[in-house]
Design a protein around this motif. Structure first.
Motif, PDB file in Angstrom:
ATOM      1  N   TYR A  90       0.844  -1.185   0.000  1.00 24.90           N
ATOM      2  CA  TYR A  90       0.000   0.000   0.000  1.00 24.90           C
ATOM      3  C   TYR A  90       0.884   1.241   0.000  1.00 24.90           C
ATOM      4  O   TYR A  90       2.072   1.170   0.339  1.00 24.90           O
ATOM      5  N   PRO A  91       0.343   2.419  -0.361  1.00 21.67           N
ATOM      6  CA  PRO A  91       1.114   3.659  -0.260  1.00 21.67           C
ATOM      7  C   PRO A  91       1.677   3.825   1.157  1.00 21.67           C
ATOM      8  O   PRO A  91       1.065   3.380   2.142  1.00 21.67           O
ATOM      9  N   TYR A  92       2.825   4.477   1.252  1.00 17.81           N
ATOM     10  CA  TYR A  92       3.578   4.517   2.513  1.00 17.81           C
ATOM     11  C   TYR A  92       2.741   4.987   3.693  1.00 17.81           C
ATOM     12  O   TYR A  92       2.736   4.341   4.748  1.00 17.81           O
ATOM     13  N   LEU A  93       2.030   6.107   3.569  1.00 15.71           N
ATOM     14  CA  LEU A  93       1.296   6.637   4.717  1.00 15.71           C
ATOM     15  C   LEU A  93       0.179   5.699   5.148  1.00 15.71           C
ATOM     16  O   LEU A  93      -0.061   5.504   6.347  1.00 15.71           O
ATOM     17  N   LEU A  94      -0.497   5.091   4.178  1.00 19.69           N
ATOM     18  CA  LEU A  94      -1.545   4.134   4.516  1.00 19.69           C
ATOM     19  C   LEU A  94      -0.933   2.903   5.171  1.00 19.69           C
ATOM     20  O   LEU A  94      -1.479   2.367   6.145  1.00 19.69           O
ATOM     21  N   ARG A  95       0.194   2.467   4.633  1.00 19.92           N
ATOM     22  CA  ARG A  95       0.874   1.305   5.206  1.00 19.92           C
ATOM     23  C   ARG A  95       1.332   1.594   6.635  1.00 19.92           C
ATOM     24  O   ARG A  95       1.173   0.758   7.530  1.00 19.92           O
ATOM     25  N   LEU A  96       1.864   2.784   6.857  1.00 22.51           N
ATOM     26  CA  LEU A  96       2.327   3.157   8.201  1.00 22.51           C
ATOM     27  C   LEU A  96       1.161   3.201   9.180  1.00 22.51           C
ATOM     28  O   LEU A  96       1.282   2.726  10.322  1.00 22.51           O
ATOM     29  N   LEU A  97       0.041   3.756   8.748  1.00 23.87           N
ATOM     30  CA  LEU A  97      -1.136   3.829   9.617  1.00 23.87           C
ATOM     31  C   LEU A  97      -1.647   2.430   9.933  1.00 23.87           C
ATOM     32  O   LEU A  97      -1.947   2.113  11.098  1.00 23.87           O
ATOM     33  N   LEU A  98      -1.715   1.588   8.908  1.00 21.03           N
ATOM     34  CA  LEU A  98      -2.242   0.241   9.090  1.00 21.03           C
ATOM     35  C   LEU A  98      -1.304  -0.611   9.945  1.00 21.03           C
ATOM     36  O   LEU A  98      -1.742  -1.253  10.913  1.00 21.03           O
ATOM     37  N   VAL A  99      -0.020  -0.591   9.599  1.00 19.77           N
ATOM     38  CA  VAL A  99       0.949  -1.446  10.298  1.00 19.77           C
ATOM     39  C   VAL A  99       1.272  -0.905  11.686  1.00 19.77           C
ATOM     40  O   VAL A  99       1.184  -1.625  12.692  1.00 19.77           O
ATOM     41  N   GLY A 100       1.657   0.369  11.739  1.00 16.68           N
ATOM     42  CA  GLY A 100       2.071   0.944  13.008  1.00 16.68           C
ATOM     43  C   GLY A 100       0.940   1.270  13.957  1.00 16.68           C
ATOM     44  O   GLY A 100       1.118   1.256  15.181  1.00 16.68           O
ATOM     45  N   GLY A 101      -0.241   1.545  13.375  1.00 23.43           N
ATOM     46  CA  GLY A 101      -1.350   1.943  14.225  1.00 23.43           C
ATOM     47  C   GLY A 101      -2.309   0.840  14.594  1.00 23.43           C
ATOM     48  O   GLY A 101      -3.013   0.933  15.607  1.00 23.43           O
ATOM     49  N   ILE A 102      -2.349  -0.223  13.775  1.00 26.92           N
ATOM     50  CA  ILE A 102      -3.347  -1.272  14.015  1.00 26.92           C
ATOM     51  C   ILE A 102      -2.717  -2.661  14.158  1.00 26.92           C
ATOM     52  O   ILE A 102      -2.830  -3.309  15.202  1.00 26.92           O
ATOM     53  N   ILE A 103      -2.026  -3.110  13.101  1.00 29.93           N
ATOM     54  CA  ILE A 103      -1.577  -4.503  13.069  1.00 29.93           C
ATOM     55  C   ILE A 103      -0.537  -4.812  14.136  1.00 29.93           C
ATOM     56  O   ILE A 103      -0.707  -5.741  14.941  1.00 29.93           O
ATOM     57  N   VAL A 104       0.555  -4.053  14.152  1.00 33.54           N
ATOM     58  CA  VAL A 104       1.653  -4.381  15.065  1.00 33.54           C
ATOM     59  C   VAL A 104       1.262  -4.229  16.535  1.00 33.54           C
ATOM     60  O   VAL A 104       1.577  -5.114  17.352  1.00 33.54           O
ATOM     61  N   PRO A 105       0.581  -3.138  16.935  1.00 37.82           N
ATOM     62  CA  PRO A 105       0.173  -3.070  18.343  1.00 37.82           C
ATOM     63  C   PRO A 105      -0.686  -4.253  18.775  1.00 37.82           C
ATOM     64  O   PRO A 105      -0.578  -4.722  19.918  1.00 37.82           O
ATOM     65  N   ARG A 106      -1.534  -4.733  17.885  1.00 38.62           N
ATOM     66  CA  ARG A 106      -2.407  -5.861  18.231  1.00 38.62           C
ATOM     67  C   ARG A 106      -1.672  -7.195  18.182  1.00 38.62           C
ATOM     68  O   ARG A 106      -1.889  -8.062  19.026  1.00 38.62           O
ATOM     69  N   ARG A 107      -0.823  -7.363  17.175  1.00 33.68           N
ATOM     70  CA  ARG A 107      -0.204  -8.666  16.952  1.00 33.68           C
ATOM     71  C   ARG A 107       1.041  -8.910  17.782  1.00 33.68           C
ATOM     72  O   ARG A 107       1.401 -10.066  18.028  1.00 33.68           O
ATOM     73  N   SER A 108       1.730  -7.860  18.198  1.00 38.19           N
ATOM     74  CA  SER A 108       3.009  -8.047  18.894  1.00 38.19           C
ATOM     75  C   SER A 108       2.892  -8.931  20.130  1.00 38.19           C
ATOM     76  O   SER A 108       3.664  -9.906  20.269  1.00 38.19           O
ATOM     77  N   PRO A 109       1.960  -8.676  21.051  1.00 42.13           N
ATOM     78  CA  PRO A 109       1.849  -9.555  22.226  1.00 42.13           C
ATOM     79  C   PRO A 109       1.471 -10.983  21.839  1.00 42.13           C
ATOM     80  O   PRO A 109       1.993 -11.947  22.415  1.00 42.13           O
ATOM     81  N   GLN A 110       0.575 -11.138  20.850  1.00 45.23           N
ATOM     82  CA  GLN A 110       0.166 -12.475  20.421  1.00 45.23           C
ATOM     83  C   GLN A 110       1.335 -13.210  19.770  1.00 45.23           C
ATOM     84  O   GLN A 110       1.560 -14.399  20.042  1.00 45.23           O
ATOM     85  N   SER A 111       2.066 -12.506  18.908  1.00 44.20           N
ATOM     86  CA  SER A 111       3.212 -13.126  18.243  1.00 44.20           C
ATOM     87  C   SER A 111       4.302 -13.473  19.240  1.00 44.20           C
ATOM     88  O   SER A 111       4.972 -14.509  19.107  1.00 44.20           O
ATOM     89  N   ALA A 112       4.505 -12.621  20.243  1.00 46.89           N
ATOM     90  CA  ALA A 112       5.515 -12.908  21.270  1.00 46.89           C
ATOM     91  C   ALA A 112       5.185 -14.207  21.993  1.00 46.89           C
ATOM     92  O   ALA A 112       6.074 -15.039  22.253  1.00 46.89           O
ATOM     93  N   GLU A 113       3.914 -14.412  22.303  1.00 42.70           N
ATOM     94  CA  GLU A 113       3.499 -15.653  22.959  1.00 42.70           C
ATOM     95  C   GLU A 113       3.705 -16.848  22.036  1.00 42.70           C
ATOM     96  O   GLU A 113       4.113 -17.934  22.479  1.00 42.70           O
ATOM     97  N   ALA A 114       3.406 -16.659  20.759  1.00 41.52           N
ATOM     98  CA  ALA A 114       3.597 -17.743  19.795  1.00 41.52           C
ATOM     99  C   ALA A 114       5.082 -18.100  19.684  1.00 41.52           C
ATOM    100  O   ALA A 114       5.442 -19.290  19.646  1.00 41.52           O
ATOM    101  N   TYR A 115       5.942 -17.092  19.624  1.00 43.59           N
ATOM    102  CA  TYR A 115       7.381 -17.358  19.555  1.00 43.59           C
ATOM    103  C   TYR A 115       7.862 -18.086  20.803  1.00 43.59           C
ATOM    104  O   TYR A 115       8.728 -18.973  20.735  1.00 43.59           O
ATOM    105  N   LYS A 116       7.318 -17.731  21.960  1.00 42.91           N
ATOM    106  CA  LYS A 116       7.727 -18.403  23.198  1.00 42.91           C
ATOM    107  C   LYS A 116       7.416 -19.889  23.148  1.00 42.91           C
ATOM    108  O   LYS A 116       8.145 -20.704  23.731  1.00 42.91           O
ATOM    109  N   ARG A 117       6.378 -20.258  22.454  1.00 42.54           N
ATOM    110  CA  ARG A 117       5.977 -21.660  22.386  1.00 42.54           C
ATOM    111  C   ARG A 117       6.951 -22.503  21.570  1.00 42.54           C
ATOM    112  O   ARG A 117       7.034 -23.728  21.774  1.00 42.54           O
ATOM    113  N   ILE A 118       7.673 -21.863  20.629  1.00 40.95           N
ATOM    114  CA  ILE A 118       8.546 -22.650  19.745  1.00 40.95           C
ATOM    115  C   ILE A 118      10.020 -22.292  19.897  1.00 40.95           C
ATOM    116  O   ILE A 118      10.876 -22.883  19.250  1.00 40.95           O
TER     117      ILE A 118
END
Length: 366
Positions: free
Chosen positions: A62-90
Motif C-alpha cells: 500500500y502507499p507509505y502513509l496508509l501502510r504506516l497507519l495500518l501497520v504501526g497503528g493497528i496490526i503491530v500493536p495488536r499482533r506483537s503480544p500475540q506473536s511474542a506468545e507464539a514465539y515463546k511456544r517454539i
C-alpha cells in the motif's frame, strides 16, 4: 519485479554440470539468505521485527502513509503480544529455530564446500546482507564474486523478490567491488524436488489418508500484479497449467509445479494429496483454499489421518512449528481428525545440503 522482465532462465540450475573434485576458489563467497526473526520473544523485540517486516512495501504494497497507519497503528500493536506468545511456544534454548537452523545449514554447506567461505544473511533483523558482505571481505579482501542463495524455492514479491532487491540495493549503495550473482528460484529443480521427496518419504510409511501441501499464502492481487503479460494469471482458465511467460514470476504456478513433481516422485495417488495456503493477513482475497479451512473440513471428508508438509519453507520456523504443528494440529483434531503429523522442513537433510553444495560449485567453477 526485479527488472520488469525475466532476468534469468528459471531452468538454469537444472542445466548445471556436477563437479565434486574442483580445487578451492578463494576469491568467491556464498551467502545463504533467509527471512529473519526477532532477537528474542520479548514484546519490544517482536514489535521491532514486525514493523520492519510488515512495513516492507513488497509485503504490504500500500502507499507509505496508509501502510504506516495500518501497520504501526493497528496490526503491530495488536499482533506483537500475540506473536511474542507464539514465539515463546517454539523458541529453542539456542534461540530462534529459523536462525539456529540457518546457522546449522551454513555450517553443513561449509563442510560441503570446504575452502569456499559460506555465511548467512536475513531479510529482516540480523545478520544483515551488509554484515554478510563485510564478513566475506574480511576473510578475503580480494573477493571477486558473492553468490547469493535466497532460501525461498518459489518466486514471490513478498519473499524471493524482496530479499534479492534488498541484497542488491545494499551491494550498490555500499559500492562493493565484487560481483553479486543470485541463484534463481529452484521450485522445479530436480535436486530440490528429490530432496523434498526424500524428506517426506519416511513419513509415508505410516498409515495416512491424505497429504496436505501447505504453502505460505499471498494476496491474489500480488499474483495479478506480478503477471508480466497482464493477461494470464487468474484470468485464463486453469492458468497455472497453461503455458505462459507469466509463470516465470508466478508463485501460484510454481507451488502447483512443486507439489505435482514431488507427488509424482513419491507416487502419491491424486486423491491422496492436496494444496492449501496458510498465514493469511487482512481481509482481502488471498490464494485459496486456506489451510485453516481445509484442516477443519478434511475430517468430514473421511480424511482423518493427516500428513502436512510446508515446501515453501526450507527451515522450520513460526509458521511451521506453531501455526501448523500446534494450532493447525489442534484445529484438525478438534474437528474430528484422528492423527496429525507435521513433516519437518528439509532443514539439514543431507540431500538438501548436497543440492546447495552442487549448485554453488557449479557457479564457482573458473
Amino acid at each position: 519485479m526485479l527488472s520488469g522482465k525475466p532476468v534469468y532462465n528459471r531452468l538454469h540450475l537444472q542445466q548445471f554440470r556436477t563437479s565434486t573434485n574442483m580445487e578451492a576458489v578463494t576469491d568467491k563467497g556464498i551467502i545463504l539468505m533467509n527471512l529473519g526473526s526477532p532477537e528474542s520473544t520479548e514484546v519490544p523485540d517482536v514489535k521491532r521485527y514486525l514493523m520492519e517486516f510488515l512495513m516492507d512495501k513488497k509485503v504490504i504494497d500500500y502507499p507509505y502513509l496508509l501502510r504506516l497507519l495500518l501497520v504501526g497503528g493497528i496490526i503491530v500493536p495488536r499482533r506483537s503480544p500475540q506473536s511474542a506468545e507464539a514465539y515463546k511456544r517454539i523458541w529453542w534454548p539456542e534461540g530462534s529455530p529459523l536462525v539456529v537452523l540457518t546457522k546449522q545449514l551454513q555450517a553443513a554447506v561449509q563442510d560441503e564446500l570446504q575452502d569456499i567461505p559460506v555465511t548467512i544473511a536475513m531479510r529482516y533483523g540480523n545478520p544483515s546482507p551488509q554484515a554478510a558482505y563485510d564478513e566475506l571481505l574480511a576473510k578475503n579482501p580480494r573477493l571477486k564474486e558473492v553468490i547469493l542463495l535466497p532460501l525461498y524455492p518459489h518466486y514471490a514479491m513478498s519473499s524471493y523478490e524482496t530479499a534479492v532487491d534488498y541484497a542488491k540495493a545494499i551491494h550498490k549503495r555500499k559500492k562493493y567491488k565484487f560481483k553479486l550473482t543470485t541463484i534463481p528460484p529452484y521450485y522445479g529443480n530436480e535436486d530440490y524436488i528429490q530432496a523434498q521427496a526424500a524428506c517426506m518419504q519416511p513419513y509415508l510409511e505410516q498409515d495416512y489418508d491424505h497429504v496436505l501441501f501447505s504453502y505460505h499464502g499471498v494476496p491474489e492481487r500480488h499474483i495479478r500484479k506480478g503477471d508480466i503479460t497482464k493477461t494470464h494469471c487468474l484470468k485464463v482458465d486453469d492458468c497455472c497449467h497453461v503455458a505462459s511467460p507469466a509463470h516465470e514470476f508466478c508463485y501460484r504456478h510454481q507451488v502447483f509445479h512443486t507439489s505435482e513433481r514431488v507427488a509424482a516422485a513419491l507416487n502419491l495417488p491424486k486423491e491422496k494429496w492436496g494444496i492449501s495456503f496458510q498465514s493469511r493477513l487482512g481481509k482481502e482475497q488471498w490464494l485459496l483454499p486456506y489451510t485453516a479451512s481445509r484442516l477443519t473440513e478434511l475430517p468430514a471428508e473421511g480424511k482423518k489421518k493427516l500428513l502436512v508438509v510446508c515446501p515453501a519453507f526450507v527451515s522450520d520456523c513460526l509458521e511451521t512449528l506453531e501455526e501448523i504443528g500446534m494450532e493447525g494440529k489442534h484445529s484438525f483434531l478438534e474437528s474430528g481428525g484422528e492423527s496429525f503429523t507435521m513433516i519437518p522442513c528439509m532443514n539439514l537433510h543431507p540431500m538438501w545440503v548436497q543440492a546447495i553444495g552442487k549448485w554453488c560449485r557449479q557457479l564457482i567453477q573458473p
